[in-house]
Design a protein around this motif. Structure first.
Motif, PDB file in Angstrom:
ATOM      1  N   ARG A 138      46.778  33.492  33.073  1.00  0.00           N
ATOM      2  CA  ARG A 138      47.572  34.662  32.553  1.00  0.00           C
ATOM      3  C   ARG A 138      46.553  35.950  32.784  1.00  0.00           C
ATOM      4  NH1 ARG A 138      51.266  36.122  28.460  1.00  0.00           N
ATOM      5  NH2 ARG A 138      50.587  37.891  27.440  1.00  0.00           N
ATOM      6  N   PHE A 139      47.162  37.087  33.289  1.00  0.00           N
ATOM      7  CA  PHE A 139      46.594  38.076  33.505  1.00  0.00           C
ATOM      8  C   PHE A 139      47.153  39.607  32.992  1.00  0.00           C
ATOM      9  CE2 PHE A 139      45.432  35.219  36.833  1.00  0.00           C
ATOM     10  CZ  PHE A 139      44.168  34.919  36.875  1.00  0.00           C
ATOM     11  N   SER A 140      46.649  40.641  32.661  1.00  0.00           N
ATOM     12  CA  SER A 140      47.411  41.804  32.133  1.00  0.00           C
ATOM     13  C   SER A 140      46.756  42.906  32.289  1.00  0.00           C
ATOM     14  CB  SER A 140      47.171  41.837  30.546  1.00  0.00           C
ATOM     15  OG  SER A 140      45.886  41.623  30.181  1.00  0.00           O
ATOM     16  N   SER A 141      47.192  44.039  32.524  1.00  0.00           N
ATOM     17  CA  SER A 141      46.789  45.478  32.990  1.00  0.00           C
ATOM     18  C   SER A 141      47.655  46.519  32.072  1.00  0.00           C
ATOM     19  CB  SER A 141      46.930  45.537  34.402  1.00  0.00           C
ATOM     20  OG  SER A 141      46.338  46.684  35.013  1.00  0.00           O
ATOM     21  N   ARG A 142      47.356  47.645  32.297  1.00  0.00           N
ATOM     22  CA  ARG A 142      47.767  48.617  31.610  1.00  0.00           C
ATOM     23  C   ARG A 142      48.229  49.519  32.618  1.00  0.00           C
ATOM     24  NH1 ARG A 142      44.329  52.614  28.206  1.00  0.00           N
ATOM     25  NH2 ARG A 142      45.867  54.147  28.989  1.00  0.00           N
ATOM     26  N   THR A 143      49.270  50.337  32.338  1.00  0.00           N
ATOM     27  CA  THR A 143      49.912  51.492  33.213  1.00  0.00           C
ATOM     28  C   THR A 143      49.819  52.824  32.402  1.00  0.00           C
ATOM     29  OG1 THR A 143      52.251  51.273  32.671  1.00  0.00           O
ATOM     30  CG2 THR A 143      51.495  50.034  34.387  1.00  0.00           C
ATOM     31  N   ASP A 144      49.488  53.977  33.164  1.00  0.00           N
ATOM     32  CA  ASP A 144      49.559  55.198  32.674  1.00  0.00           C
ATOM     33  C   ASP A 144      50.004  56.281  33.680  1.00  0.00           C
ATOM     34  OD1 ASP A 144      47.216  56.189  34.065  1.00  0.00           O
ATOM     35  OD2 ASP A 144      46.003  54.857  32.789  1.00  0.00           O
ATOM     36  N   TRP A 145      50.302  57.413  33.234  1.00  0.00           N
ATOM     37  CA  TRP A 145      50.781  58.522  34.275  1.00  0.00           C
ATOM     38  C   TRP A 145      49.755  58.509  35.758  1.00  0.00           C
ATOM     39  CZ3 TRP A 145      47.806  62.606  35.731  1.00  0.00           C
ATOM     40  CH2 TRP A 145      46.717  63.106  35.092  1.00  0.00           C
ATOM     41  N   GLN A 156      42.403  36.210  50.253  1.00  0.00           N
ATOM     42  CA  GLN A 156      41.538  36.136  48.938  1.00  0.00           C
ATOM     43  C   GLN A 156      40.036  36.011  49.503  1.00  0.00           C
ATOM     44  OE1 GLN A 156      41.065  32.233  46.922  1.00  0.00           O
ATOM     45  NE2 GLN A 156      42.398  31.439  48.319  1.00  0.00           N
ATOM     46  N   ALA A 157      39.307  36.448  48.522  1.00  0.00           N
ATOM     47  CA  ALA A 157      37.908  36.770  49.009  1.00  0.00           C
ATOM     48  C   ALA A 157      37.065  35.668  49.167  1.00  0.00           C
ATOM     49  CB  ALA A 157      37.084  37.567  47.541  1.00  0.00           C
ATOM     50  N   ASN A 158      37.342  34.392  48.954  1.00  0.00           N
ATOM     51  CA  ASN A 158      36.688  33.174  49.365  1.00  0.00           C
ATOM     52  C   ASN A 158      37.301  32.322  50.484  1.00  0.00           C
ATOM     53  OD1 ASN A 158      34.777  30.982  49.099  1.00  0.00           O
ATOM     54  ND2 ASN A 158      35.105  30.515  47.074  1.00  0.00           N
ATOM     55  N   GLN A 171      52.712  49.741  40.294  1.00  0.00           N
ATOM     56  CA  GLN A 171      52.418  49.161  41.593  1.00  0.00           C
ATOM     57  C   GLN A 171      50.886  48.917  41.710  1.00  0.00           C
ATOM     58  OE1 GLN A 171      54.492  50.700  44.816  1.00  0.00           O
ATOM     59  NE2 GLN A 171      56.264  49.923  44.297  1.00  0.00           N
ATOM     60  N   GLN A 172      50.154  49.749  41.209  1.00  0.00           N
ATOM     61  CA  GLN A 172      48.717  49.931  41.344  1.00  0.00           C
ATOM     62  C   GLN A 172      48.243  48.528  40.361  1.00  0.00           C
ATOM     63  OE1 GLN A 172      46.703  53.580  41.010  1.00  0.00           O
ATOM     64  NE2 GLN A 172      44.935  52.637  40.385  1.00  0.00           N
ATOM     65  N   ALA A 173      48.820  48.855  39.275  1.00  0.00           N
ATOM     66  CA  ALA A 173      48.286  47.680  38.205  1.00  0.00           C
ATOM     67  C   ALA A 173      48.831  46.389  38.602  1.00  0.00           C
ATOM     68  CB  ALA A 173      49.125  47.972  36.748  1.00  0.00           C
ATOM     69  N   MET A 174      49.789  46.254  39.312  1.00  0.00           N
ATOM     70  CA  MET A 174      50.202  44.944  39.873  1.00  0.00           C
ATOM     71  C   MET A 174      49.198  44.460  40.962  1.00  0.00           C
ATOM     72  SD  MET A 174      54.396  45.253  40.430  1.00  0.00           S
ATOM     73  CE  MET A 174      55.591  45.841  39.059  1.00  0.00           C
ATOM     74  N   GLN A 175      48.975  45.449  41.905  1.00  0.00           N
ATOM     75  CA  GLN A 175      47.806  45.011  43.031  1.00  0.00           C
ATOM     76  C   GLN A 175      46.570  44.615  42.214  1.00  0.00           C
ATOM     77  OE1 GLN A 175      48.254  48.729  45.325  1.00  0.00           O
ATOM     78  NE2 GLN A 175      48.799  47.436  46.900  1.00  0.00           N
ATOM     79  N   PHE A 176      46.135  45.062  41.210  1.00  0.00           N
ATOM     80  CA  PHE A 176      44.863  44.721  40.490  1.00  0.00           C
ATOM     81  C   PHE A 176      45.323  43.233  40.037  1.00  0.00           C
ATOM     82  CE2 PHE A 176      42.742  44.272  36.250  1.00  0.00           C
ATOM     83  CZ  PHE A 176      41.623  44.602  36.924  1.00  0.00           C
ATOM     84  N   ILE A 177      46.203  42.919  39.537  1.00  0.00           N
ATOM     85  CA  ILE A 177      46.614  41.662  39.010  1.00  0.00           C
ATOM     86  C   ILE A 177      46.625  40.564  40.196  1.00  0.00           C
ATOM     87  CG2 ILE A 177      48.251  39.973  37.718  1.00  0.00           C
ATOM     88  CD1 ILE A 177      48.677  42.517  35.909  1.00  0.00           C
ATOM     89  N   THR A 178      47.431  40.877  41.188  1.00  0.00           N
ATOM     90  CA  THR A 178      47.507  39.976  42.321  1.00  0.00           C
ATOM     91  C   THR A 178      46.231  39.549  42.798  1.00  0.00           C
ATOM     92  OG1 THR A 178      48.156  41.632  43.690  1.00  0.00           O
ATOM     93  CG2 THR A 178      50.045  40.603  42.521  1.00  0.00           C
ATOM     94  N   TYR A 179      45.255  40.602  42.902  1.00  0.00           N
ATOM     95  CA  TYR A 179      43.757  40.387  43.414  1.00  0.00           C
ATOM     96  C   TYR A 179      43.188  39.490  42.683  1.00  0.00           C
ATOM     97  CZ  TYR A 179      39.262  41.428  44.668  1.00  0.00           C
ATOM     98  OH  TYR A 179      37.833  41.116  45.068  1.00  0.00           O
ATOM     99  N   ARG A 180      43.341  39.680  41.283  1.00  0.00           N
ATOM    100  CA  ARG A 180      42.780  38.823  40.385  1.00  0.00           C
ATOM    101  C   ARG A 180      43.122  37.336  40.317  1.00  0.00           C
ATOM    102  NH1 ARG A 180      43.083  41.312  34.551  1.00  0.00           N
ATOM    103  NH2 ARG A 180      41.657  39.393  34.187  1.00  0.00           N
ATOM    104  N   GLN A 191      55.447  40.216  47.278  1.00  0.00           N
ATOM    105  CA  GLN A 191      54.677  40.433  48.439  1.00  0.00           C
ATOM    106  C   GLN A 191      53.433  40.708  48.304  1.00  0.00           C
ATOM    107  OE1 GLN A 191      56.115  40.662  51.603  1.00  0.00           O
ATOM    108  NE2 GLN A 191      54.144  40.789  52.538  1.00  0.00           N
ATOM    109  N   SER A 192      52.850  41.478  47.357  1.00  0.00           N
ATOM    110  CA  SER A 192      51.457  41.843  46.956  1.00  0.00           C
ATOM    111  C   SER A 192      50.540  40.407  46.701  1.00  0.00           C
ATOM    112  CB  SER A 192      51.306  42.574  46.002  1.00  0.00           C
ATOM    113  OG  SER A 192      49.970  42.979  45.699  1.00  0.00           O
ATOM    114  N   LEU A 193      51.538  39.616  45.862  1.00  0.00           N
ATOM    115  CA  LEU A 193      50.702  38.302  45.596  1.00  0.00           C
ATOM    116  C   LEU A 193      50.703  37.416  46.962  1.00  0.00           C
ATOM    117  CD1 LEU A 193      49.718  36.183  43.401  1.00  0.00           C
ATOM    118  CD2 LEU A 193      52.072  35.696  43.157  1.00  0.00           C
ATOM    119  N   TYR A 194      51.702  37.411  47.607  1.00  0.00           N
ATOM    120  CA  TYR A 194      51.414  36.626  48.929  1.00  0.00           C
ATOM    121  C   TYR A 194      50.468  37.240  50.010  1.00  0.00           C
ATOM    122  CZ  TYR A 194      52.898  34.834  53.574  1.00  0.00           C
ATOM    123  OH  TYR A 194      52.861  34.443  54.999  1.00  0.00           O
ATOM    124  N   VAL A 195      50.068  38.543  49.936  1.00  0.00           N
ATOM    125  CA  VAL A 195      49.298  39.097  50.851  1.00  0.00           C
ATOM    126  C   VAL A 195      47.757  38.781  50.353  1.00  0.00           C
ATOM    127  CG1 VAL A 195      48.125  41.228  51.422  1.00  0.00           C
ATOM    128  CG2 VAL A 195      50.633  41.031  51.893  1.00  0.00           C
TER     129      VAL A 195
END
Length: 217
Positions: A189-196, A78-80, A201-210, A69-73
């Motif tokens: 290919r994109f990557s992100s880290r998660t922590d407590w 997208q910014a351009n 889900q926040q990391a996923m949104q960061f990736i789908t935005y990129r 869903q995040s990728l679709y949105v």
């Protein structure tokens, strides 16, 4: 300072030119409609011991649906926007994509093993976007928080302070590929880290935005 500004300007201009070339190359493919296939989500690393396997699989299925869903949105916002108007790309709604797959008794996992060209024909689109996710789980949020608390205590006792950052709970790796007529015409290919303090889900949104920012259409 002047040379630094010129260097940054050159990088921006080169990136813009490369994006336009990529856009024109893909426009030659005559891609006007696209469907985003269900996300394939794999978990590796340290599996949780206190959560039943069936429950954890359901949790990961929900994560895959969230990224879908995040990728679709993000692709639709997208910014351009000028690139979107030039390419005239229409992204099929997720509801329509999932409904057509259900009508043909194609599960999310089965769609990953099917020929993308056949799927595009079945979904009545020019191209399909395939997204594969690997989540390397390291530890739970509770364990990571405990590591940070211990690190804070050690910092108070030791003569030299240790570097402080939130203990990593996992690494998220996302591969996305645009398939047209059976051929991969774009991938990244994109990557992100998660922590407590940074849930998955926040990391996923960061990736789908990129992904959306780098998507050429």
């Amino acid at each position: 300072m002047k040379y630094t500004f010129l260097l940054i300007l050159s990088i921006v201009l080169l990136g813009s030119c490369a994006r336009r070339r990529e856009l024109h190359r893909l426009m030659d493919q005559r891609i006007t409609t696209m469907a985003i296939l269900p996300v394939q989500f794999e978990v590796v690393g340290n599996m949780p011991k206190k959560i039943p396997a069936d429950q954890y699989r359901q949790m990961m299925k929900q994560q895959a649906q969230f990224l879908h869903q995040s990728l679709y949105v993000d692709l639709n916002q997208q910014a351009n926007p000028r690139s979107r108007r030039k390419s005239q790309l229409r992204i099929q709604s997720l509801e329509r994509t999932l409904e057509l797959l259900r009508q043909h008794s194609i599960s999310d996992s089965l769609s990953a093993s099917m020929d993308p060209a056949n799927l595009a024909s079945l979904l009545d689109v020019d191209a399909v976007l395939i997204t594969q996710v690997t989540y390397n789980r390291i530890m739970s949020n509770e364990a990571a928080l405990g590591v940070d608390v211990i690190g804070g205590i050690l910092n108070e006792k030791l003569p030299r302070n240790l570097p402080i950052w939130a203990a990593r709970t996992g690494d998220l790796f996302v591969n996305t590929t645009l398939i047209n007529k059976g051929y991969a015409v774009w991938s990244n290919r994109f990557s992100s880290r998660t922590d407590w303090n940074r849930p998955s889900q926040q990391a996923m949104q960061f990736i789908t935005y990129r992904i959306a920012r780098n998507f050429p259409l």
